[in-house]
Design a protein around this motif. Structure first.
Motif, PDB file in Angstrom:
ATOM      1  N   PRO B  35     -68.183 -47.565   3.060  1.00 16.79           N
ATOM      2  CA  PRO B  35     -67.488 -46.753   4.082  1.00 16.79           C
ATOM      3  C   PRO B  35     -66.360 -45.887   3.533  1.00 16.79           C
ATOM      4  O   PRO B  35     -66.169 -44.757   4.003  1.00 16.79           O
ATOM      5  CB  PRO B  35     -66.970 -47.793   5.082  1.00 16.79           C
ATOM      6  CG  PRO B  35     -67.094 -49.114   4.424  1.00 16.79           C
ATOM      7  CD  PRO B  35     -68.161 -49.004   3.385  1.00 16.79           C
ATOM      8  N   THR B  36     -65.630 -46.395   2.529  1.00 18.34           N
ATOM      9  CA  THR B  36     -64.553 -45.578   1.949  1.00 18.34           C
ATOM     10  C   THR B  36     -65.138 -44.366   1.225  1.00 18.34           C
ATOM     11  O   THR B  36     -64.670 -43.236   1.378  1.00 18.34           O
ATOM     12  CB  THR B  36     -63.706 -46.413   0.976  1.00 18.34           C
ATOM     13  OG1 THR B  36     -63.120 -47.500   1.692  1.00 18.34           O
ATOM     14  CG2 THR B  36     -62.606 -45.583   0.340  1.00 18.34           C
ATOM     15  N   ARG B  37     -66.193 -44.598   0.454  1.00 17.11           N
ATOM     16  CA  ARG B  37     -66.805 -43.479  -0.280  1.00 17.11           C
ATOM     17  C   ARG B  37     -67.453 -42.480   0.685  1.00 17.11           C
ATOM     18  O   ARG B  37     -67.386 -41.270   0.470  1.00 17.11           O
ATOM     19  CB  ARG B  37     -67.815 -44.016  -1.299  1.00 17.11           C
ATOM     20  CG  ARG B  37     -67.148 -44.790  -2.425  1.00 17.11           C
ATOM     21  CD  ARG B  37     -68.054 -44.992  -3.622  1.00 17.11           C
ATOM     22  NE  ARG B  37     -69.179 -45.848  -3.384  1.00 17.11           N
ATOM     23  CZ  ARG B  37     -69.222 -47.156  -3.638  1.00 17.11           C
ATOM     24  NH1 ARG B  37     -68.168 -47.773  -4.136  1.00 17.11           N
ATOM     25  NH2 ARG B  37     -70.307 -47.864  -3.414  1.00 17.11           N
ATOM     26  N   LEU B  38     -68.057 -43.000   1.739  1.00 17.68           N
ATOM     27  CA  LEU B  38     -68.637 -42.099   2.746  1.00 17.68           C
ATOM     28  C   LEU B  38     -67.561 -41.209   3.352  1.00 17.68           C
ATOM     29  O   LEU B  38     -67.775 -40.021   3.591  1.00 17.68           O
ATOM     30  CB  LEU B  38     -69.264 -42.925   3.877  1.00 17.68           C
ATOM     31  CG  LEU B  38     -70.769 -43.027   3.958  1.00 17.68           C
ATOM     32  CD1 LEU B  38     -71.163 -43.801   5.207  1.00 17.68           C
ATOM     33  CD2 LEU B  38     -71.428 -41.652   3.975  1.00 17.68           C
ATOM     34  N   ARG B  39     -66.399 -41.798   3.581  1.00 18.83           N
ATOM     35  CA  ARG B  39     -65.320 -41.028   4.200  1.00 18.83           C
ATOM     36  C   ARG B  39     -64.803 -39.951   3.242  1.00 18.83           C
ATOM     37  O   ARG B  39     -64.507 -38.823   3.652  1.00 18.83           O
ATOM     38  CB  ARG B  39     -64.184 -41.976   4.606  1.00 18.83           C
ATOM     39  CG  ARG B  39     -63.245 -41.389   5.626  1.00 18.83           C
ATOM     40  CD  ARG B  39     -62.257 -42.437   6.105  1.00 18.83           C
ATOM     41  NE  ARG B  39     -62.857 -43.345   7.051  1.00 18.83           N
ATOM     42  CZ  ARG B  39     -62.782 -43.204   8.384  1.00 18.83           C
ATOM     43  NH1 ARG B  39     -62.135 -42.173   8.890  1.00 18.83           N
ATOM     44  NH2 ARG B  39     -63.331 -44.071   9.192  1.00 18.83           N
ATOM     45  N   ILE B  40     -64.710 -40.287   1.953  1.00 15.05           N
ATOM     46  CA  ILE B  40     -64.296 -39.297   0.953  1.00 15.05           C
ATOM     47  C   ILE B  40     -65.276 -38.121   0.952  1.00 15.05           C
ATOM     48  O   ILE B  40     -64.885 -36.950   0.984  1.00 15.05           O
ATOM     49  CB  ILE B  40     -64.231 -39.939  -0.458  1.00 15.05           C
ATOM     50  CG1 ILE B  40     -63.081 -40.947  -0.531  1.00 15.05           C
ATOM     51  CG2 ILE B  40     -64.095 -38.865  -1.536  1.00 15.05           C
ATOM     52  CD1 ILE B  40     -63.095 -41.811  -1.794  1.00 15.05           C
ATOM     53  N   VAL B  41     -66.565 -38.450   0.929  1.00 15.03           N
ATOM     54  CA  VAL B  41     -67.597 -37.412   0.912  1.00 15.03           C
ATOM     55  C   VAL B  41     -67.517 -36.565   2.185  1.00 15.03           C
ATOM     56  O   VAL B  41     -67.607 -35.331   2.137  1.00 15.03           O
ATOM     57  CB  VAL B  41     -68.997 -38.050   0.748  1.00 15.03           C
ATOM     58  CG1 VAL B  41     -70.104 -37.043   1.025  1.00 15.03           C
ATOM     59  CG2 VAL B  41     -69.144 -38.617  -0.659  1.00 15.03           C
ATOM     60  N   PHE B  57     -56.219 -37.916   0.099  1.00 15.03           N
ATOM     61  CA  PHE B  57     -57.024 -38.783   0.968  1.00 15.03           C
ATOM     62  C   PHE B  57     -56.187 -39.940   1.490  1.00 15.03           C
ATOM     63  O   PHE B  57     -55.669 -40.736   0.711  1.00 15.03           O
ATOM     64  CB  PHE B  57     -58.231 -39.322   0.200  1.00 15.03           C
ATOM     65  CG  PHE B  57     -59.205 -38.256  -0.204  1.00 15.03           C
ATOM     66  CD1 PHE B  57     -60.319 -37.979   0.570  1.00 15.03           C
ATOM     67  CD2 PHE B  57     -58.994 -37.507  -1.358  1.00 15.03           C
ATOM     68  CE1 PHE B  57     -61.204 -36.983   0.204  1.00 15.03           C
ATOM     69  CE2 PHE B  57     -59.872 -36.512  -1.736  1.00 15.03           C
ATOM     70  CZ  PHE B  57     -60.981 -36.248  -0.947  1.00 15.03           C
ATOM     71  N   GLU B  58     -56.033 -39.979   2.789  1.00 20.23           N
ATOM     72  CA  GLU B  58     -55.286 -41.076   3.403  1.00 20.23           C
ATOM     73  C   GLU B  58     -56.259 -42.176   3.780  1.00 20.23           C
ATOM     74  O   GLU B  58     -56.854 -42.155   4.854  1.00 20.23           O
ATOM     75  CB  GLU B  58     -54.532 -40.589   4.642  1.00 20.23           C
ATOM     76  CG  GLU B  58     -53.399 -39.644   4.305  1.00 20.23           C
ATOM     77  CD  GLU B  58     -52.674 -39.176   5.558  1.00 20.23           C
ATOM     78  OE1 GLU B  58     -52.713 -39.883   6.575  1.00 20.23           O
ATOM     79  OE2 GLU B  58     -52.084 -38.088   5.500  1.00 20.23           O
ATOM     80  N   LEU B  59     -56.428 -43.113   2.860  1.00 17.94           N
ATOM     81  CA  LEU B  59     -57.399 -44.180   3.082  1.00 17.94           C
ATOM     82  C   LEU B  59     -56.704 -45.527   2.879  1.00 17.94           C
ATOM     83  O   LEU B  59     -55.815 -45.649   2.028  1.00 17.94           O
ATOM     84  CB  LEU B  59     -58.567 -44.021   2.100  1.00 17.94           C
ATOM     85  CG  LEU B  59     -59.409 -42.755   2.333  1.00 17.94           C
ATOM     86  CD1 LEU B  59     -60.254 -42.430   1.121  1.00 17.94           C
ATOM     87  CD2 LEU B  59     -60.305 -42.943   3.556  1.00 17.94           C
ATOM     88  N   PRO B  60     -57.114 -46.527   3.651  1.00 14.64           N
ATOM     89  CA  PRO B  60     -56.421 -47.818   3.610  1.00 14.64           C
ATOM     90  C   PRO B  60     -56.846 -48.695   2.442  1.00 14.64           C
ATOM     91  O   PRO B  60     -57.253 -49.835   2.632  1.00 14.64           O
ATOM     92  CB  PRO B  60     -56.821 -48.442   4.961  1.00 14.64           C
ATOM     93  CG  PRO B  60     -58.188 -47.890   5.220  1.00 14.64           C
ATOM     94  CD  PRO B  60     -58.194 -46.504   4.636  1.00 14.64           C
ATOM     95  N   VAL B  61     -56.755 -48.146   1.213  1.00 15.60           N
ATOM     96  CA  VAL B  61     -57.092 -48.916   0.011  1.00 15.60           C
ATOM     97  C   VAL B  61     -56.040 -48.632  -1.050  1.00 15.60           C
ATOM     98  O   VAL B  61     -55.306 -47.635  -0.973  1.00 15.60           O
ATOM     99  CB  VAL B  61     -58.494 -48.542  -0.538  1.00 15.60           C
ATOM    100  CG1 VAL B  61     -59.581 -48.929   0.457  1.00 15.60           C
ATOM    101  CG2 VAL B  61     -58.585 -47.067  -0.870  1.00 15.60           C
ATOM    102  N   THR B  62     -55.970 -49.497  -2.058  1.00 20.42           N
ATOM    103  CA  THR B  62     -54.998 -49.298  -3.135  1.00 20.42           C
ATOM    104  C   THR B  62     -55.414 -48.116  -4.003  1.00 20.42           C
ATOM    105  O   THR B  62     -56.570 -47.690  -3.987  1.00 20.42           O
ATOM    106  CB  THR B  62     -54.907 -50.541  -4.035  1.00 20.42           C
ATOM    107  OG1 THR B  62     -56.172 -50.707  -4.679  1.00 20.42           O
ATOM    108  CG2 THR B  62     -54.569 -51.785  -3.227  1.00 20.42           C
ATOM    109  N   ALA B 112     -72.918 -40.064   9.390  1.00 23.32           N
ATOM    110  CA  ALA B 112     -71.541 -40.539   9.198  1.00 23.32           C
ATOM    111  C   ALA B 112     -70.633 -39.974  10.272  1.00 23.32           C
ATOM    112  O   ALA B 112     -69.753 -40.668  10.785  1.00 23.32           O
ATOM    113  CB  ALA B 112     -71.035 -40.139   7.815  1.00 23.32           C
ATOM    114  N   GLY B 113     -70.850 -38.726  10.640  1.00 27.16           N
ATOM    115  CA  GLY B 113     -70.040 -38.104  11.679  1.00 27.16           C
ATOM    116  C   GLY B 113     -70.119 -38.862  12.984  1.00 27.16           C
ATOM    117  O   GLY B 113     -69.103 -39.105  13.641  1.00 27.16           O
ATOM    118  N   SER B 114     -71.327 -39.294  13.339  1.00 29.49           N
ATOM    119  CA  SER B 114     -71.479 -40.019  14.596  1.00 29.49           C
ATOM    120  C   SER B 114     -70.903 -41.422  14.478  1.00 29.49           C
ATOM    121  O   SER B 114     -70.415 -41.992  15.450  1.00 29.49           O
ATOM    122  CB  SER B 114     -72.956 -40.065  15.004  1.00 29.49           C
ATOM    123  OG  SER B 114     -73.700 -40.844  14.091  1.00 29.49           O
ATOM    124  N   CYS B 115     -70.944 -41.999  13.266  1.00 28.48           N
ATOM    125  CA  CYS B 115     -70.404 -43.355  13.077  1.00 28.48           C
ATOM    126  C   CYS B 115     -68.882 -43.345  13.076  1.00 28.48           C
ATOM    127  O   CYS B 115     -68.244 -44.249  13.607  1.00 28.48           O
ATOM    128  CB  CYS B 115     -70.877 -43.945  11.749  1.00 28.48           C
ATOM    129  SG  CYS B 115     -72.631 -44.283  11.704  1.00 28.48           S
TER     130      CYS B 115
END
Lengths: 124, 124
Positions: B35-41, B57-62, B112-115
């Motif tokens: 899911p994190t990589r999908l969001r980056i893409v 990228f504001e993502l909830p990971v280190t 991914a957009g719909s998810c």
């Protein structure tokens, strides 16, 4: 999360599977990211909406590995499995996938077709 | 297998990446199955052919986890990375992917957009 219809008299022998609305993109992509599972999906697509016995797949893996791959595919929602006697019959959930993720399975199958075209002879 | 053009004077700072002909379907699907990589893409697709700094990228990971995800995406051929000073700039290899696996990235991005549409607010 599984929609367990195993006890449904209209679907005798049906193994648990996610409903269409529960199909997760990451799980579908993960299930498709393995060459053996991709080949299973491609073979099922090749028989249209038909079903294939697990034993019908000639793949260079052990029976227990193959069982694992079928389970991953079923739990991700790519295939439907029915028990019939001592066999498990498999069908591709093409319509369900097209409803949830339009175009995705077709694009993957087209890509897989071009990938498998060359090295296929090495598995025989 | 990597096409290392890091020393290419026409591509200063380019990090190693597979050539179009070397893109592997399983690696692309695996890279997209997180899911994190999908969001980056998806975010890179959202800026057209534009580039984004890793820090954008504001993502909830280190930070180290994010670095890992960018590397998986680059090695699978989904993104191109350039070093610019102390930063790494990222672009989506949309044209390369469309050439090798027609329709695949578009179908994944649509799915991914719909998810992402529903749970997006939970990350802020």
């Amino acid at each position: 999360m599984d929609q367990d219809r195993a006890g449904d008299p209209e679907c005798p022998g049906l193994l648990p599977e996610p409903a269409v609305a529960e199909l997760r993109l990451e799980a579908v992509l993960h299930a498709l990211s393995d060459p053996t599972r991709l080949r299973i999906v491609a073979e099922l697509a090749g028989v249209g909406g038909g079903e294939l016995n697990c034993l019908a797949f000639e793949l260079p893996v052990t029976k227990s590995t193959l069982t694992h791959h079928f389970r991953v595919l079923r739990e991700a929602g790519l295939i439907r499995q029915h028990r019939r006697g001592t066999s498990k019959m498999n069908t591709l959930r093409a319509a369900d996938l097209a409803a949830r993720f339009p175009g995705l399975l077709d694009a993957v199958l087209a890509a897989a077709g071009s990938c498998f075209a060359t090295p296929k002879s090495t598995t025989h």
